[in-house]
Design an enzyme around this catalytic site. Structure first.
Site, mmCIF file in Angstrom:
data_model
loop_
_atom_site.group_PDB
_atom_site.id
_atom_site.type_symbol
_atom_site.label_atom_id
_atom_site.label_comp_id
_atom_site.label_asym_id
_atom_site.label_seq_id
_atom_site.Cartn_x
_atom_site.Cartn_y
_atom_site.Cartn_z
ATOM 1 C CG HIS A 174 -1.742 1.194 1.434
ATOM 2 N ND1 HIS A 174 -3.116 1.186 1.327
ATOM 3 C CD2 HIS A 174 -1.404 2.478 1.758
ATOM 4 C CE1 HIS A 174 -3.583 2.400 1.557
ATOM 5 N NE2 HIS A 174 -2.564 3.204 1.833
ATOM 6 C CD GLU A 175 1.840 3.521 3.845
ATOM 7 O OE1 GLU A 175 1.941 4.505 3.086
ATOM 8 O OE2 GLU A 175 1.062 3.503 4.801
ATOM 9 C CG HIS A 215 0.239 6.006 -1.008
ATOM 10 N ND1 HIS A 215 -0.821 6.569 -1.678
ATOM 11 C CD2 HIS A 215 -0.290 5.410 0.109
ATOM 12 C CE1 HIS A 215 -1.944 6.336 -1.013
ATOM 13 N NE2 HIS A 215 -1.646 5.620 0.066
#
Length: 267
Positions: free
Chosen positions: A58-59, A62
């Site tokens: 997820h990170e 980004h």
């Protein structure tokens, strides 16, 4: 030559992440083969490690989209190594999400990597960067539920199926919560570039409390029921039944496994 080496090291996958993936693989094998004396312990370790892997991805999503959007400082911060210890808010990104999974079976949105937004030009780029994280959770949910919606469960051990169902529930809740247009969450980050400067200034002070407000609402019974009814409907659309997610969570909490789900193993 030095610059090239530095850039290569910025993108090298961290041994910490590889270690978490190894734990996920070994415990997943233990669940599949029923190797563990207590299946719930293997389910707990498998789901927790897989959940941490999804938080790292997820990170990373980004960070990667921010890099391509123009923030060339991302690599030097270590975000492209998938190392959870490099995140600006390791407590929010890793520790609290795992605690919430253990306590309530909710996919808590993680904290965000620090992105230098001033380096990024274009509203669409800002929106895509914010959306990349929860879209990763959504993709992870699709992968977890693939055996269900492909009707390919023959030969899949029942406990492993339960573990996948519960992991999918976590991914769906994380994606939905993250996409809420609430200050401090990714959903607000998607729409923020399209708001006027005045509106953004008025909303900014509330950003640190957005996540707390969402979870406060989830403690309201009516809101909680409506939220999880929606989650169950999404999972049913992906072929996962409520009983499978329930038993997955039940085995995950191996210290309080109910007789109902244990009896499935004895059939």
């Amino acid at each position: 030559m030095t610059t090239h080496t530095s850039r290569h090291s910025d993108r090298r996958i961290s041994p910490v992440f590889l270690g978490i993936v190894a734990v996920m693989a070994v415990t997943g094998w233990a669940v599949w083969t029923d190797f563990a004396a207590v299946p719930g312990v293997a389910v707990f370790l498998f789901v927790t490690s897989a959940w941490i892997v999804s938080l790292c991805l997820h990170e990373y999503a980004h960070a990667r989209t921010a890099l391509h959007g123009g923030d060339i400082s991302i690599g030097a911060k270590g975000y492209l190594t998938l190392n959870p210890l490099k995140y600006t808010h390791a407590l929010l990104s890793i520790v609290l999400p795992v605690v919430f999974v253990i306590m309530g079976g909710i996919g808590l949105p993680g904290g965000a990597v620090f992105i230098e937004r001033g380096r990024i030009q274009g509203r669409w780029k800002h929106s895509v960067i914010s959306a990349a994280g929860p879209l990763t959770n959504a993709l992870f949910a699709v992968v977890c539920t693939a055996p269900f919606w492909l009707d390919a469960l023959d030969g899949v051990p029942v406990v492993f199926r339960f573990a996948l169902a519960f992991l999918a529930l976590l991914q769906v809740t994380a994606a939905i919560l993250n996409f809420l247009p609430v200050p401090g969450l990714d959903g607000y980050g998607v729409i923020e570039p399209w708001l006027s400067h005045g509106v953004r200034r008025q909303v900014e002070p509330f950003a640190p409390f957005g996540l707390l407000a969402v979870f406060g609402l989830l403690f309201v019974p009516e809101v909680n029921h409506a939220f999880f009814d929606m989650i169950d409907a999404i999972l049913r659309g992906l072929g996962v039944s409520g009983s499978e997610t329930y038993c997955g969570q039940d085995f995950y909490r191996f210290w309080q496994t109910s007789d109902l789900c244990e009896s499935v193993l004895n059939r």
